[in-house]
Motif scaffolding. Sequence first.
Motif, PDB file in Angstrom:
ATOM      1  N   MET A  24     -46.273  16.791  19.662  1.00 17.88           N
ATOM      2  CA  MET A  24     -46.903  16.338  20.894  1.00 17.88           C
ATOM      3  C   MET A  24     -46.545  14.861  21.115  1.00 17.88           C
ATOM      4  SD  MET A  24     -48.192  19.314  20.894  1.00 17.88           S
ATOM      5  CE  MET A  24     -49.267  19.568  22.288  1.00 17.88           C
ATOM      6  N   VAL A  25     -45.796  14.580  22.171  1.00 17.78           N
ATOM      7  CA  VAL A  25     -45.324  13.227  22.458  1.00 17.78           C
ATOM      8  C   VAL A  25     -46.404  12.421  23.173  1.00 17.78           C
ATOM      9  CG1 VAL A  25     -43.586  11.857  23.682  1.00 17.78           C
ATOM     10  CG2 VAL A  25     -42.942  14.024  22.598  1.00 17.78           C
ATOM     11  N   LEU A  26     -46.547  11.146  22.764  1.00 14.47           N
ATOM     12  CA  LEU A  26     -47.488  10.239  23.423  1.00 14.47           C
ATOM     13  C   LEU A  26     -46.820   8.897  23.705  1.00 14.47           C
ATOM     14  CD1 LEU A  26     -50.776  10.750  21.369  1.00 14.47           C
ATOM     15  CD2 LEU A  26     -50.233  11.686  23.616  1.00 14.47           C
ATOM     16  N   ASP A  27     -47.257   8.253  24.770  1.00 11.39           N
ATOM     17  CA  ASP A  27     -46.881   6.885  25.076  1.00 11.39           C
ATOM     18  C   ASP A  27     -47.884   5.994  24.353  1.00 11.39           C
ATOM     19  OD1 ASP A  27     -46.427   4.387  26.089  1.00 11.39           O
ATOM     20  OD2 ASP A  27     -46.745   4.922  28.192  1.00 11.39           O
ATOM     21  N   ASP A  28     -47.451   5.323  23.294  1.00 11.91           N
ATOM     22  CA  ASP A  28     -48.363   4.510  22.493  1.00 11.91           C
ATOM     23  C   ASP A  28     -48.707   3.182  23.161  1.00 11.91           C
ATOM     24  OD1 ASP A  28     -48.612   6.336  20.319  1.00 11.91           O
ATOM     25  OD2 ASP A  28     -46.610   5.764  19.650  1.00 11.91           O
ATOM     26  N   GLY A  29     -48.050   2.898  24.304  1.00  9.76           N
ATOM     27  CA  GLY A  29     -48.341   1.657  25.005  1.00  9.76           C
ATOM     28  C   GLY A  29     -49.021   1.861  26.338  1.00  9.76           C
ATOM     29  N   GLY A  30     -49.400   3.093  26.640  1.00  8.40           N
ATOM     30  CA  GLY A  30     -50.020   3.377  27.923  1.00  8.40           C
ATOM     31  C   GLY A  30     -50.049   4.863  28.195  1.00  8.40           C
ATOM     32  N   ASN A  31     -49.835   5.243  29.441  1.00  5.31           N
ATOM     33  CA  ASN A  31     -49.911   6.646  29.826  1.00  5.31           C
ATOM     34  C   ASN A  31     -48.703   7.092  30.635  1.00  5.31           C
ATOM     35  OD1 ASN A  31     -52.621   7.289  28.775  1.00  5.31           O
ATOM     36  ND2 ASN A  31     -53.310   5.783  30.286  1.00  5.31           N
ATOM     37  N   GLN A  32     -47.544   6.508  30.357  1.00  2.44           N
ATOM     38  CA  GLN A  32     -46.358   6.882  31.113  1.00  2.44           C
ATOM     39  C   GLN A  32     -45.781   8.199  30.601  1.00  2.44           C
ATOM     40  OE1 GLN A  32     -43.020   4.132  31.021  1.00  2.44           O
ATOM     41  NE2 GLN A  32     -42.316   4.805  33.036  1.00  2.44           N
ATOM     42  N   SER A  33     -45.276   8.986  31.514  1.00  2.00           N
ATOM     43  CA  SER A  33     -44.585  10.224  31.161  1.00  2.00           C
ATOM     44  C   SER A  33     -43.289   9.905  30.425  1.00  2.00           C
ATOM     45  CB  SER A  33     -44.271  11.015  32.443  1.00  2.00           C
ATOM     46  OG  SER A  33     -43.181  11.883  32.256  1.00  2.00           O
ATOM     47  N   ILE A  34     -43.008  10.638  29.362  1.00  2.30           N
ATOM     48  CA  ILE A  34     -41.741  10.463  28.649  1.00  2.30           C
ATOM     49  C   ILE A  34     -40.564  10.784  29.569  1.00  2.30           C
ATOM     50  CG2 ILE A  34     -41.860  12.808  27.684  1.00  2.30           C
ATOM     51  CD1 ILE A  34     -40.221   9.697  26.072  1.00  2.30           C
ATOM     52  N   PHE A  35     -40.751  11.722  30.474  1.00  2.00           N
ATOM     53  CA  PHE A  35     -39.680  12.041  31.424  1.00  2.00           C
ATOM     54  C   PHE A  35     -39.415  10.861  32.355  1.00  2.00           C
ATOM     55  CE2 PHE A  35     -41.637  16.233  30.516  1.00  2.00           C
ATOM     56  CZ  PHE A  35     -40.520  16.895  30.007  1.00  2.00           C
ATOM     57  N   ALA A  36     -40.482  10.299  32.936  1.00  3.01           N
ATOM     58  CA  ALA A  36     -40.331   9.182  33.860  1.00  3.01           C
ATOM     59  C   ALA A  36     -39.697   7.981  33.175  1.00  3.01           C
ATOM     60  CB  ALA A  36     -41.686   8.803  34.457  1.00  3.01           C
TER      61      ALA A  36
END
Length: 385
Positions: free
Chosen positions: A245-257
């Motif tokens: 499960m991928v997460l943005d550790d610096g916020g809530n940005q989509s990995i795709f974006a």
Amino acid sequence: MSGIALSSVTLDPATGLLREAARPENMRQPDYAEKYDWDTLFYDVYRAGQHIVFQGPPFLNLLEPLKASAPFKGRFGFPRFAARHFGQKKRGEIWLRSAAGDVAIDGPLGRYAIKVQPDMAHLFAGRRVITTLSKDNDLRWIADWVRFYARIHGADGVLFYDNGSTAYDMAELQTTLDEAAGGAFPAIAVSWPFRYGPQGGMAGAVNGVEADWDSDFCQTGSLQHARHRFLRRARSVLNVDVDEMVLDDGGNQSIFAATEASRSGFIKFPGRWIGTHADPPVARATCRHADFVHRDLPAEPVCPPKYCLVPGRADRLSDSWSVHNLFGAAANRRLSRRFSYRHMRGITNSWKEDRWAADGTDRAALPRDAALEAAFSAAGLSRSS
């Protein structure tokens, strides 16, 4: 969608020819011969634009007999340059410029009549796609995996390769994907029933000596197949397993974006383990991703990286999509400090090792992963009951 057909070709036993072993005999485990793919010539033969792609495991000793066979004979190099071979990093492909709908291999390897399968890149054109190879992962895990990436990262396409599951059939798997997608985007199951291949690393060690990852062709093959037959026109593609499960550790940005906005069109990121402790305790038979939010021991090794990319911008045709790397790409050397994935120890059928084995640690004292817990809540994923 009805089942995806493959034009697979197995070597005719009458020829007496097999693929040579990729590993020296002194480094082969006792079950190497049982697990190695000796006789798959092509996983699939399909159209990709103006070319027919003959895709299989690395051809090795079979390449020269193939070059001497119709329709390839005289097509490589000067003066025609109509055929090209790619054989690096567990990859076997011949690209032939041809408009034919059917082809026949005829030569030292025998004769094989082959239907060229259609180019399906239009299905995922402009979409953000998750893709993986899986075997016998529980259907509830698969559904939660799809919903997580759709709701947290904006995935709007799923390409799911099944490596010979026996716990359910392809129709059940396709129904699960359809229900998880809710009719909002294409979610396609592809049967990929080929030998996975012998292990490398310490899992494949012989007499304490670590083995090379040189004989496991199946998963790289599925990624290259996804890349060329389905995903050439995708907006971006994320390669992760059902327990990742991928997460943005610096916020809530989509990995795709983030990947689409990056200079290289490629983001490679590390993983960290999430343990099997759950509060209240859960059973293996009914557990779900959202049951597990405790990080594993700090001493646990970092998980091998995964990646997201923009097809055609991040990769050249000579680069190879593989399980943990985009081989050949300069950006492959860089690891993101912002994105990471959580590797869920509890989401497993223990095909490789028993991840649930107790080690005496007081796991209740392990820290909770607040970002993961919040993402599960935002995705609406339920705990087991």
